[in-house]
Design an enzyme around this catalytic site. Structure first.
Site, mmCIF file in Angstrom:
data_model
loop_
_atom_site.group_PDB
_atom_site.id
_atom_site.type_symbol
_atom_site.label_atom_id
_atom_site.label_comp_id
_atom_site.label_asym_id
_atom_site.label_seq_id
_atom_site.Cartn_x
_atom_site.Cartn_y
_atom_site.Cartn_z
ATOM 1 C CB CYS A 254 -0.998 -0.124 1.207
ATOM 2 S SG CYS A 254 0.017 -0.028 2.787
ATOM 3 C CG ASP B 253 -0.102 3.327 4.029
ATOM 4 O OD1 ASP B 253 0.314 4.136 3.359
ATOM 5 O OD2 ASP B 253 -1.081 2.544 4.175
ATOM 6 C CB CYS C 156 -4.786 2.545 6.880
ATOM 7 S SG CYS C 156 -4.441 1.106 7.505
ATOM 8 C CB CYS D 227 -2.077 -2.222 8.540
ATOM 9 S SG CYS D 227 -3.222 -2.498 6.928
HETATM 10 FE FE1 FES Z 1 -1.256 0.548 4.424
HETATM 11 FE FE2 FES Z 1 -2.736 -0.176 6.322
HETATM 12 S S1 FES Z 1 -3.338 -0.002 4.058
HETATM 13 S S2 FES Z 1 -0.687 0.204 6.348
#
Ligand code: FES
Length: 206
Positions: free
Chosen positions: A34, A36, A61, A105
């Protein structure tokens, strides 16, 4: 998305958020899935080898923030050994669960914490830097989550074999042609392994 009250609480009121400017160690992990990331900062008591202070910054997120927050609470005051023994499954349980598409995540947050602990231990000569081999690859595979099943691909018996020789890494998977998550799993594996300079050529056969 169906989140538990605990997830929502840690997301809305994250504990230990921020940065420790004179941290003894910090580590960041990013998710190829993602984009992140999460960073942990640790202050460590050199004599007792306990985590005296911990803070984190998240660029992720709600699940990422909630997991990083509860992880920081759970490991504060613990020894490095105890902290690195926490698994993402325990963390997810302590949040009263996460939707299966959000499990990766929590893996991200737990991996970042483990990276920080490992980095400190290597820097202080408390453990040796590990050579890259099939075991390293298997360890990485445990961080790759099949979003449909909400578990890692090793536990799901999706890793058939791993061969590594002279910089050439071949991973054979046991994953159905019809599995809609197959492409995501393969691209996650590629992104995870491309971080290792020891891997000159990577073949993922699914
Ligand atoms: Fe990227 Fe949760 S969707 S850390």
């Amino acid at each position: 998305m169906d989140y538990s009250e605990k997830v929502l609480d840690h997301f809305m009121n994250p504990r230990n958020i921020g940065k420790i400017t004179n941290a003894d160690v910090e580590a960041t992990e990013g998710s190829p899935a993602c984009g992140d990331q999460v960073t942990y900062y640790l202050k460590i008591n050199e004599e007792t080898l306990t985590i005296e202070d911990i803070k984190f910054l998240s660029y992720g997120c709600a699940s990422n923030i909630a997991t990083a927050s509860i992880t920081s609470e759970l490991v504060k005051g613990k020894t490095l050994e105890e902290a690195s023994n926490f698994t993402w499954k325990q963390i997810v349980e302590s949040l009263d669960g996460l939707p299966s598409v959000k499990i990766h995540c929590s893996v991200l947050a737990v991996d970042a914490l483990k990276s920080a602990v490992k980095k400190y231990q290597i820097e202080k000569g408390l453990r040796a830097a590990e050579p890259f081999n099939e075991k390293t690859v298997m360890q990485e595979m445990r961080s790759i989550i099949h979003s449909g099943a909400g578990d890692d691909i090793v536990t799901l018996n999706m890793v058939k074999s791993i061969e590594y020789q002279d910089g050439i890494l071949t991973i054979n998977l046991n994953i159905s042609e019809k599995d809609v998550h197959k492409c995501t799993v393969v691209s996650e594996i590629k992104e995870h392994l491309s971080r290792f300079e020891e891997v000159k050529e990577l073949n993922v056969r699914a």
